[in-house]
Design a protein around this motif. Structure first.
Motif, mmCIF file in Angstrom:
data_model
loop_
_atom_site.group_PDB
_atom_site.id
_atom_site.type_symbol
_atom_site.label_atom_id
_atom_site.label_comp_id
_atom_site.label_asym_id
_atom_site.label_seq_id
_atom_site.Cartn_x
_atom_site.Cartn_y
_atom_site.Cartn_z
ATOM 1 N N GLU A 80 0.889 -1.170 0.000
ATOM 2 C CA GLU A 80 0.000 0.000 0.000
ATOM 3 C C GLU A 80 0.919 1.210 0.000
ATOM 4 O OE1 GLU A 80 -1.327 2.016 3.270
ATOM 5 O OE2 GLU A 80 0.846 1.990 3.432
ATOM 6 N N THR A 82 0.208 4.549 1.670
ATOM 7 C CA THR A 82 0.108 5.619 2.673
ATOM 8 C C THR A 82 1.390 5.668 3.504
ATOM 9 O OG1 THR A 82 -2.252 5.188 2.711
ATOM 10 C CG2 THR A 82 -1.398 6.611 4.440
ATOM 11 N N ARG A 111 0.567 -7.696 -3.040
ATOM 12 C CA ARG A 111 0.181 -8.476 -1.853
ATOM 13 C C ARG A 111 0.079 -9.933 -2.246
ATOM 14 N NH1 ARG A 111 -4.605 -4.629 0.867
ATOM 15 N NH2 ARG A 111 -3.411 -2.704 0.614
ATOM 16 N N GLU A 113 -1.792 -12.566 -2.054
ATOM 17 C CA GLU A 113 -3.164 -12.909 -1.665
ATOM 18 C C GLU A 113 -3.526 -14.278 -2.196
ATOM 19 O OE1 GLU A 113 -5.755 -10.781 -0.362
ATOM 20 O OE2 GLU A 113 -5.321 -8.760 -1.103
ATOM 21 N N GLY A 118 -11.111 -10.630 -8.437
ATOM 22 C CA GLY A 118 -10.867 -9.268 -7.949
ATOM 23 C C GLY A 118 -9.665 -9.136 -7.037
ATOM 24 N N TYR A 120 -5.609 -9.607 -6.825
ATOM 25 C CA TYR A 120 -4.401 -9.832 -7.607
ATOM 26 C C TYR A 120 -3.198 -9.696 -6.693
ATOM 27 C CZ TYR A 120 -7.856 -9.029 -11.158
ATOM 28 O OH TYR A 120 -8.991 -9.118 -11.917
ATOM 29 N N GLN A 125 -3.334 0.945 -7.400
ATOM 30 C CA GLN A 125 -4.175 1.820 -6.583
ATOM 31 C C GLN A 125 -4.101 3.241 -7.109
ATOM 32 O OE1 GLN A 125 -3.027 1.725 -2.453
ATOM 33 N NE2 GLN A 125 -4.255 -0.098 -2.003
ATOM 34 N N GLU A 129 -4.260 11.738 -0.612
ATOM 35 C CA GLU A 129 -4.022 11.974 0.816
ATOM 36 C C GLU A 129 -3.986 13.487 1.047
ATOM 37 O OE1 GLU A 129 -3.687 9.096 2.465
ATOM 38 O OE2 GLU A 129 -2.799 7.687 1.036
ATOM 39 N N ARG A 256 -11.600 -1.715 9.001
ATOM 40 C CA ARG A 256 -10.477 -1.655 8.055
ATOM 41 C C ARG A 256 -9.330 -2.564 8.499
ATOM 42 N NH1 ARG A 256 -10.109 -0.370 3.910
ATOM 43 N NH2 ARG A 256 -8.423 1.114 3.806
ATOM 44 N N TYR A 260 -3.164 1.937 11.220
ATOM 45 C CA TYR A 260 -2.857 3.349 11.472
ATOM 46 C C TYR A 260 -4.072 4.263 11.584
ATOM 47 C CZ TYR A 260 -2.600 3.168 6.257
ATOM 48 O OH TYR A 260 -2.820 2.932 4.936
ATOM 49 N N TYR A 261 -5.274 3.721 11.382
ATOM 50 C CA TYR A 261 -6.447 4.597 11.362
ATOM 51 C C TYR A 261 -6.927 5.019 12.744
ATOM 52 C CZ TYR A 261 -6.943 3.267 6.471
ATOM 53 O OH TYR A 261 -6.735 3.069 5.140
ATOM 54 N N VAL A 278 -13.954 -4.897 -1.857
ATOM 55 C CA VAL A 278 -14.055 -3.456 -1.616
ATOM 56 C C VAL A 278 -13.369 -2.695 -2.747
ATOM 57 C CG1 VAL A 278 -13.451 -1.624 0.014
ATOM 58 C CG2 VAL A 278 -14.116 -3.875 0.871
ATOM 59 N N LEU A 279 -14.043 -1.641 -3.182
ATOM 60 C CA LEU A 279 -13.534 -0.861 -4.310
ATOM 61 C C LEU A 279 -12.543 0.200 -3.836
ATOM 62 C CD1 LEU A 279 -14.248 -0.754 -7.307
ATOM 63 C CD2 LEU A 279 -15.947 0.991 -6.780
ATOM 64 N N GLY A 301 -7.041 10.098 3.926
ATOM 65 C CA GLY A 301 -6.978 9.787 2.505
ATOM 66 C C GLY A 301 -7.638 8.475 2.188
ATOM 67 N N PHE A 302 -7.513 8.081 0.940
ATOM 68 C CA PHE A 302 -8.106 6.814 0.503
ATOM 69 C C PHE A 302 -7.298 6.247 -0.645
ATOM 70 C CE2 PHE A 302 -10.183 10.114 -2.090
ATOM 71 C CZ PHE A 302 -9.916 9.640 -3.362
ATOM 72 N N GLY A 305 -8.951 0.591 -5.624
ATOM 73 C CA GLY A 305 -8.361 -0.518 -6.376
ATOM 74 C C GLY A 305 -8.697 -0.343 -7.847
HETATM 75 P P1 HAM Z 1 -6.733 -1.031 1.458
HETATM 76 O O1 HAM Z 1 -8.168 -1.143 1.846
HETATM 77 O O2 HAM Z 1 -5.814 -2.048 1.970
HETATM 78 O O3 HAM Z 1 -6.286 0.420 1.894
HETATM 79 O O4 HAM Z 1 -6.643 -1.011 -0.111
HETATM 80 C C1 HAM Z 1 -7.372 -0.057 -0.872
HETATM 81 C C2 HAM Z 1 -8.002 -0.711 -2.077
HETATM 82 O O5 HAM Z 1 -7.012 -1.409 -2.845
HETATM 83 C C3 HAM Z 1 -9.003 -1.799 -1.742
HETATM 84 O O6 HAM Z 1 -10.254 -1.245 -1.420
HETATM 85 C C4 HAM Z 1 -9.044 -2.594 -3.022
HETATM 86 O O7 HAM Z 1 -9.915 -2.023 -3.961
HETATM 87 C C5 HAM Z 1 -7.634 -2.481 -3.531
HETATM 88 N N1 HAM Z 1 -6.928 -3.750 -3.277
HETATM 89 C C6 HAM Z 1 -6.365 -4.152 -2.132
HETATM 90 N N2 HAM Z 1 -5.819 -5.385 -2.273
HETATM 91 C C7 HAM Z 1 -6.084 -5.766 -3.551
HETATM 92 C C8 HAM Z 1 -5.786 -6.930 -4.328
HETATM 93 N N3 HAM Z 1 -5.105 -7.950 -3.823
HETATM 94 N N4 HAM Z 1 -6.201 -6.978 -5.613
HETATM 95 C C9 HAM Z 1 -6.895 -5.944 -6.138
HETATM 96 N N5 HAM Z 1 -7.192 -4.824 -5.471
HETATM 97 C C10 HAM Z 1 -6.792 -4.728 -4.185
HETATM 98 C C11 HAM Z 1 -5.030 0.924 1.669
HETATM 99 O O8 HAM Z 1 -4.220 0.414 0.966
HETATM 100 C C12 HAM Z 1 -4.812 2.273 2.321
HETATM 101 N N6 HAM Z 1 -3.432 2.701 2.029
HETATM 102 C C13 HAM Z 1 -5.819 3.274 1.798
HETATM 103 C C14 HAM Z 1 -5.619 4.637 2.391
HETATM 104 C C15 HAM Z 1 -5.056 5.700 1.789
HETATM 105 N N7 HAM Z 1 -5.938 5.015 3.607
HETATM 106 C C16 HAM Z 1 -5.603 6.266 3.783
HETATM 107 N N8 HAM Z 1 -5.059 6.697 2.687
#
Ligand code: HAM
Length: 418
Positions: A80, A82, A111, A113, A118, A120, A125, A129, A256, A260-261, A278-279, A301-302, A305
């Motif tokens: 990720e 952030t 990751r 996974e 959906g 990968y 991303q 922020e 979540r 860190y939240y 989750v999108l 921030g957010f 995916g």
């Molecule tokens: P996260 O929920 O871990 O948050 O990931 C954000 C988005 O990345 C997920 O909602 C999803 O759509 C996408 N995603 C995560 N893992 C996968 C995967 N294996 N394959 C496809 N899509 C994936 C964060 O990463 C935080 N850094 C978000 C954030 C930013 N919070 C504050 N600022």
């Protein structure tokens, strides 16, 4: 044959046009809200993620691509971004600039996974922020930018799920409440949740196993034990969303998967992807930068995916992005071929996208190909045309053909695109 690693994808045309369209929209919308792009490394010191995302989270516990480099330093492909942004803030002393700073990024994350729709192992991303502002207005602005971006893509069925995670001090109290509620049912929880109950009970609420979700339903909402300040904060964010008409609901058990939240957390799910895919996810992280050894700088921030977003893109945006009109220039004979690149250059300079026939196809073969590949406009350059300084422009959709002076082609093209 060598194949790509599991969980990775080749992004091929024409699908790459969808990604470009989405990224162009993100750049446009986020920069209109005053954000600028940040690009951080794709790999970082492993410790960065252990200390920010949290060593008891699934991401750090079992999903990181971690490897020693040739000098034995432990590096990790970023799961990720952030944490990377926070690290960059500290390292580049961004604190010395005027606040807040709005930063966006678009790029690959990694990751390990388990394979599912959906999910990968390399995914992209799109994130935004705001660093250096702790007001509910900042949270609401981030959510507004998100909603505007999704609206720009034509989505009208997405809802923001929002919760108050409280302050870290509240979390300690809440952890005790979760343990108290779930300890009697311990043996009914999945193996991961039994571990979570010891290490990080909050994570139990995030488990996707149906039995764990049922048991977790007995845990009171975190908002009930949260500080008045955090409740006021999230209520104020919600009030702004109401004023703006941004679709949202309270999700009292949303926690979540990252440590860190605090206070505001949110997710966006698409009815077309199912509740567990989750999108977009995000929230506030006022202690992240100081926990990493930097100054006290609040942030919110957010990240969306992108792979998942592209999967559910509304049809109108999709067809607009896929359309790629070009003028197919077909030279017939050696003299015309010799002249054709000059014409292509001049037209491209005048804003006409040109696809030059470089394989020496005959007119008949070229027209067959135009038909097959949806090249609706063909410029034919034979000896005749060459002599007269014109080209024969054919509009395959209308079934029309006319001779147009070489210099008049850009105007003809613009007329057709209107
Ligand atoms: P996260 O929920 O871990 O948050 O990931 C954000 C988005 O990345 C997920 O909602 C999803 O759509 C996408 N995603 C995560 N893992 C996968 C995967 N294996 N394959 C496809 N899509 C994936 C964060 O990463 C935080 N850094 C978000 C954030 C930013 N919070 C504050 N600022």
């Amino acid at each position: 044959m060598i194949q790509r690693p599991r969980g990775t994808r080749d992004l091929l045309p024409p699908d790459s046009r969808l990604w470009q369209g989405v990224e162009d929209a993100a750049r446009e919308v986020f920069s209109a809200f005053g954000a600028e792009e940040i690009r951080t490394p794709v790999f970082e010191a492993t410790e960065l993620f252990v200390r920010s995302v949290g060593d008891t989270t699934d991401i750090v516990h079992k999903e990181m691509y971690t490897f020693p480099d040739r000098k034995g330093r432990s590096l990790t492909l970023r799961p990720e971004n952030t944490a990377g942004v926070a690290r960059a803030w500290i390292e580049n002393r961004l604190h010395d600039r005027s606040h807040p700073l709005r930063l966006y990024y678009i790029g690959p994350m990694f990751r390990y996974e388990r394979m599912q729709a959906g999910r990968y192992r390399q995914f992209a991303q799109i994130g935004l922020e705001i660093l250096g502002a702790d007001t509910p207005l900042a949270d609401a602005e981030v959510l507004l930018a998100l909603a505007e971006f999704l609206a720009r893509l034509g989505f009208d069925d997405l809802v923001i799920h929002l919760n108050n995670l409280g302050d870290p001090e509240d979390r300690e109290r809440y952890t005790a409440v979760i343990r108290e509620t779930l300890s009697p049912q311990r043996s009914s929880l999945c193996a991961d949740c039994q571990r979570r109950l010891d290490e990080n009970p909050l994570r139990v609420l995030d488990c996707k196993v149906p039995r764990c979700q049922e048991l977790a339903a007995a845990v009171p909402a975190i908002d009930d034990v949260a500080s008045a300040a955090s409740r006021d904060h999230v209520n104020a964010v919600e009030e702004q969303l109401r004023r703006l008409g941004v679709a949202h609901v309270r999700a009292p058990r949303l926690v979540r998967g990252l440590d860190y939240y605090l206070r505001t957390v949110f997710e966006v799910v698409s009815p077309r992807l199912g509740a567990n895919t989750v999108l977009c996810g995000g929230g506030r992280y006022d202690r992240l930068i100081s926990d990493l050894g930097g100054p006290v700088v609040p942030g919110v921030g957010f990240a969306i995916g992108e792979d998942r977003l592209v999967e559910v893109l509304p049809e109108a945006f999709r067809s607009r992005a896929l359309a790629s009109p070009r003028l197919y220039l077909v030279p017939l004979g050696t003299a015309a071929a010799a002249r054709s690149l000059e014409l292509a250059r001049d037209w491209v300079r005048a804003g006409v996208p040109v696809e030059l026939e470089v394989s020496g196809r005959s007119l008949k073969a070229a027209l067959r190909r135009a038909d097959k590949d949806g090249l609706a406009f063909v410029a034919i350059l034979g000896d005749d045309e060459l002599q007269a300084g014109v080209v024969s422009l054919r509009d395959l959709a209308r079934g029309e053909q006319e001779r147009v002076a070489v210099a008049g082609v850009p105007a003809w093209w613009q007329g057709r695109q209107a």
